[in-house]
Design a protein around this motif. Structure first.
Motif, PDB file in Angstrom:
ATOM      1  N   ALA A 134       0.868  -1.182   0.000  1.00 58.75           N
ATOM      2  CA  ALA A 134       0.000   0.000   0.000  1.00 58.75           C
ATOM      3  C   ALA A 134       0.900   1.226   0.000  1.00 58.75           C
ATOM      4  CB  ALA A 134      -0.922   0.012   1.211  1.00 58.75           C
ATOM      5  N   GLU A 135       0.706   2.089  -0.990  1.00 61.36           N
ATOM      6  CA  GLU A 135       1.546   3.273  -1.114  1.00 61.36           C
ATOM      7  C   GLU A 135       0.812   4.507  -0.615  1.00 61.36           C
ATOM      8  OE1 GLU A 135       2.903   3.618  -5.121  1.00 61.36           O
ATOM      9  OE2 GLU A 135       3.780   1.594  -5.166  1.00 61.36           O
ATOM     10  N   PRO A 136       1.543   5.449  -0.033  1.00 60.50           N
ATOM     11  CA  PRO A 136       0.907   6.684   0.445  1.00 60.50           C
ATOM     12  C   PRO A 136       0.560   7.597  -0.721  1.00 60.50           C
ATOM     13  CG  PRO A 136       3.272   6.852   0.687  1.00 60.50           C
ATOM     14  CD  PRO A 136       2.998   5.454   0.206  1.00 60.50           C
ATOM     15  N   ASP A 137      -0.322   8.522  -0.476  1.00 65.16           N
ATOM     16  CA  ASP A 137      -0.742   9.466  -1.515  1.00 65.16           C
ATOM     17  C   ASP A 137       0.202  10.662  -1.502  1.00 65.16           C
ATOM     18  OD1 ASP A 137      -2.082  10.839  -3.441  1.00 65.16           O
ATOM     19  OD2 ASP A 137      -3.734  11.473  -2.153  1.00 65.16           O
ATOM     20  N   ARG A 138       1.365  10.480  -2.102  1.00 66.91           N
ATOM     21  CA  ARG A 138       2.359  11.551  -2.171  1.00 66.91           C
ATOM     22  C   ARG A 138       3.269  11.276  -3.372  1.00 66.91           C
ATOM     23  NH1 ARG A 138       6.737  10.545   2.628  1.00 66.91           N
ATOM     24  NH2 ARG A 138       8.021  11.742   1.173  1.00 66.91           N
ATOM     25  N   PRO A 139       3.835  12.308  -3.976  1.00 72.29           N
ATOM     26  CA  PRO A 139       4.646  12.105  -5.173  1.00 72.29           C
ATOM     27  C   PRO A 139       5.939  11.344  -4.918  1.00 72.29           C
ATOM     28  CG  PRO A 139       4.134  14.448  -4.857  1.00 72.29           C
ATOM     29  CD  PRO A 139       3.663  13.721  -3.652  1.00 72.29           C
ATOM     30  N   LEU A 140       6.615  11.651  -3.795  1.00 73.47           N
ATOM     31  CA  LEU A 140       7.892  11.009  -3.488  1.00 73.47           C
ATOM     32  C   LEU A 140       7.639   9.849  -2.541  1.00 73.47           C
ATOM     33  CD1 LEU A 140      10.970  11.071  -3.776  1.00 73.47           C
ATOM     34  CD2 LEU A 140      11.044  12.583  -1.776  1.00 73.47           C
ATOM     35  N   ASP A 209      19.232   0.075   6.054  1.00 70.27           N
ATOM     36  CA  ASP A 209      19.780   1.432   6.085  1.00 70.27           C
ATOM     37  C   ASP A 209      20.568   1.696   4.801  1.00 70.27           C
ATOM     38  OD1 ASP A 209      20.681   3.920   6.736  1.00 70.27           O
ATOM     39  OD2 ASP A 209      21.880   3.293   8.462  1.00 70.27           O
ATOM     40  N   ASN A 210      19.863   2.051   3.743  1.00 70.05           N
ATOM     41  CA  ASN A 210      20.498   2.329   2.453  1.00 70.05           C
ATOM     42  C   ASN A 210      21.239   1.093   1.924  1.00 70.05           C
ATOM     43  OD1 ASN A 210      20.410   5.550   1.948  1.00 70.05           O
ATOM     44  ND2 ASN A 210      20.666   5.132   4.141  1.00 70.05           N
ATOM     45  N   GLU A 211      20.764  -0.078   2.257  1.00 70.25           N
ATOM     46  CA  GLU A 211      21.463  -1.307   1.877  1.00 70.25           C
ATOM     47  C   GLU A 211      20.992  -1.874   0.541  1.00 70.25           C
ATOM     48  OE1 GLU A 211      21.497  -4.063   5.287  1.00 70.25           O
ATOM     49  OE2 GLU A 211      21.042  -2.287   6.503  1.00 70.25           O
ATOM     50  N   ARG A 212      19.720  -1.742   0.253  1.00 71.72           N
ATOM     51  CA  ARG A 212      19.197  -2.242  -1.032  1.00 71.72           C
ATOM     52  C   ARG A 212      19.246  -1.160  -2.092  1.00 71.72           C
ATOM     53  NH1 ARG A 212      18.582  -3.901  -5.227  1.00 71.72           N
ATOM     54  NH2 ARG A 212      17.106  -5.448  -6.020  1.00 71.72           N
ATOM     55  N   SER A 213      18.944   0.066  -1.689  1.00 76.10           N
ATOM     56  CA  SER A 213      18.975   1.198  -2.624  1.00 76.10           C
ATOM     57  C   SER A 213      19.463   2.426  -1.870  1.00 76.10           C
ATOM     58  CB  SER A 213      17.587   1.477  -3.207  1.00 76.10           C
ATOM     59  OG  SER A 213      17.086   0.350  -3.900  1.00 76.10           O
ATOM     60  N   SER A 214      20.348   3.188  -2.481  1.00 81.38           N
ATOM     61  CA  SER A 214      20.826   4.419  -1.858  1.00 81.38           C
ATOM     62  C   SER A 214      19.676   5.405  -1.711  1.00 81.38           C
ATOM     63  CB  SER A 214      21.938   5.041  -2.701  1.00 81.38           C
ATOM     64  OG  SER A 214      23.079   4.214  -2.710  1.00 81.38           O
ATOM     65  N   GLY A 215      19.593   6.037  -0.538  1.00 81.55           N
ATOM     66  CA  GLY A 215      18.526   6.996  -0.292  1.00 81.55           C
ATOM     67  C   GLY A 215      17.240   6.380   0.213  1.00 81.55           C
ATOM     68  N   VAL A 235       7.594  -0.543   6.656  1.00 76.94           N
ATOM     69  CA  VAL A 235       7.373   0.707   5.931  1.00 76.94           C
ATOM     70  C   VAL A 235       8.710   1.115   5.328  1.00 76.94           C
ATOM     71  CG1 VAL A 235       5.351   1.578   7.162  1.00 76.94           C
ATOM     72  CG2 VAL A 235       7.627   2.030   8.088  1.00 76.94           C
ATOM     73  N   SER A 236       8.664   1.625   4.112  1.00 78.57           N
ATOM     74  CA  SER A 236       9.860   2.027   3.382  1.00 78.57           C
ATOM     75  C   SER A 236       9.656   3.409   2.801  1.00 78.57           C
ATOM     76  CB  SER A 236      10.155   1.039   2.239  1.00 78.57           C
ATOM     77  OG  SER A 236      10.224  -0.289   2.711  1.00 78.57           O
ATOM     78  N   GLY A 237      10.756   4.178   2.751  1.00 81.50           N
ATOM     79  CA  GLY A 237      10.648   5.518   2.187  1.00 81.50           C
ATOM     80  C   GLY A 237      11.982   6.236   2.141  1.00 81.50           C
ATOM     81  N   PRO A 238      11.960   7.520   1.829  1.00 77.10           N
ATOM     82  CA  PRO A 238      13.192   8.302   1.733  1.00 77.10           C
ATOM     83  C   PRO A 238      13.996   8.241   3.026  1.00 77.10           C
ATOM     84  CG  PRO A 238      11.322   9.532   0.857  1.00 77.10           C
ATOM     85  CD  PRO A 238      10.759   8.323   1.528  1.00 77.10           C
ATOM     86  N   ALA A 239      15.299   8.011   2.897  1.00 78.49           N
ATOM     87  CA  ALA A 239      16.163   7.832   4.062  1.00 78.49           C
ATOM     88  C   ALA A 239      16.093   9.009   5.019  1.00 78.49           C
ATOM     89  CB  ALA A 239      17.602   7.597   3.607  1.00 78.49           C
ATOM     90  N   GLY A 240      15.961  10.233   4.491  1.00 81.44           N
ATOM     91  CA  GLY A 240      15.923  11.418   5.334  1.00 81.44           C
ATOM     92  C   GLY A 240      14.725  11.476   6.252  1.00 81.44           C
ATOM     93  N   GLU A 241      13.703  10.684   5.982  1.00 81.15           N
ATOM     94  CA  GLU A 241      12.497  10.665   6.802  1.00 81.15           C
ATOM     95  C   GLU A 241      12.506   9.511   7.807  1.00 81.15           C
ATOM     96  OE1 GLU A 241       9.102  10.769   4.218  1.00 81.15           O
ATOM     97  OE2 GLU A 241       9.875  12.481   3.080  1.00 81.15           O
ATOM     98  N   PHE A 242      13.656   8.835   7.919  1.00 80.49           N
ATOM     99  CA  PHE A 242      13.778   7.690   8.826  1.00 80.49           C
ATOM    100  C   PHE A 242      14.870   7.929   9.862  1.00 80.49           C
ATOM    101  CE2 PHE A 242      11.063   5.756   5.823  1.00 80.49           C
ATOM    102  CZ  PHE A 242      10.593   4.553   6.331  1.00 80.49           C
ATOM    103  N   GLY A 243      14.871   9.118  10.473  1.00 80.72           N
ATOM    104  CA  GLY A 243      15.776   9.357  11.600  1.00 80.72           C
ATOM    105  C   GLY A 243      15.409   8.464  12.763  1.00 80.72           C
TER     106      GLY A 243
END
Length: 283
Positions: A134-140, A209-215, A235-243
């Motif tokens: 299930a993907e969120p409703d957002r472009p990125l 932690d950036n192991e399968r894909s950078s970022g 849940v998976s997403g942009p690395a910067g949002e996973f502090g």
């Protein structure tokens, strides 16, 4: 004065909506549930002791269930077992269950609440099989396809599933060393993987932690049914949002969801069916 204890009656658990006429149906279904829970046939006395219903009432209910072939009378005590029509009902129930549909009831709220892509995966041989997305409703956002497969040693889902195996089983599941490196952070040795899996077990969740894909970062938790880890939720997403703080928030949200999954009979039945089918196919 002696104190008497009222025997618990089967009517105590009848639906609130059961009126005079529906009460007989509720009682009949309760008798079927008793037979389903028993490891051997039940006698009329067994039913009487367990339900607090008069034997005359039980005889009528059991006669109807026998005539309709939901139960079978097997001797003169009399004692009863379930009949073939119960199997027909159970088979119909199982055939209509679709895990991808059932899982969406849980994955959509996770994606909406976290703003990240929610994934449900199972171990299929040496790969992770995505059986719910299930993907969120957002472009990125992180995008993956239902039914897609991925590596175990470099994904959150995969590491959770591997953490439930012995080291010998892990060694048989992952590729030969060195593992293919997708980024500079990818684990490429079995010993490093063992250490990561031990951390996963201790803290109760896995981190990609950036192991399968950078970022890209991902956190995943086990989905347990009866104590067995049959799947993983992430849940998976942009690395910067996973502090660190966000990771803990996501893990808490996932943990709350898997608790609900574990007590949902539709979900657990569908998951066990998928698990058995994959195990049979790999045998």
């Amino acid at each position: 004065m002696a104190r008497t204890t009222r025997q618990v009656s089967v009517d105590d658990s009848k639906p609130a909506s059961a009126n005079y006429h529906a009460n007989a149906l509720a009682r009949g279904l309760a008798l079927l549930e008793m037979l389903a829970a028993a490891s051997e046939p039940l006698t009329l006395s067994d039913f009487s002791d367990a339900t607090a219903l008069p034997k005359s009432t039980l005889v009528r209910l059991l006669a109807v269930l026998t005539e309709m072939e939901y139960i079978v009378r097997i001797d003169e005590r009399p004692s009863y077992r379930l009949g073939h029509k119960v199997h027909r009902l159970a088979s119909s129930y199982v055939s209509t269950l679709d895990l991808t549909v059932v899982a969406q009831e849980y994955l959509r709220p996770v994606a909406a609440g976290t703003g990240q892509t929610a994934n449900l995966g199972v171990l299929d041989g040496d790969q992770v099989l995505h059986i719910g997305v299930a993907e969120p409703d957002r472009p990125l956002r992180f995008t993956t396809a239902l039914g897609s497969r991925d590596h175990t040693y470099c994904t959150g889902l995969g590491k959770v599933l591997l953490s439930g195996l012995t080291e010998e089983q892990v060694a048989r599941t992952v590729p030969a060393e060195p593992f293919a490196a997708f980024t500079e952070h990818t684990i490429t040795s079995i010993e490093d993987l063992y250490r990561d899996l031990r951390r996963t077990t201790r803290r109760g969740y896995a981190l990609d932690d950036n192991e399968r894909s950078s970022g890209l970062r991902c956190v995943a938790v086990p989905v347990r049914v009866g104590g067995d880890c049959l799947a993983a939720l992430s849940v998976s997403g942009p690395a910067g949002e996973f502090g660190t703080t966000k990771q803990h928030e996501y893990v808490a949200a996932l943990a709350e969801v898997v608790e609900k999954m574990a007590v949902d009979p539709d979900f657990t039945t569908a998951l066990r069916i998928v698990h058995r089918s994959l195990r049979s196919a790999g045998a």
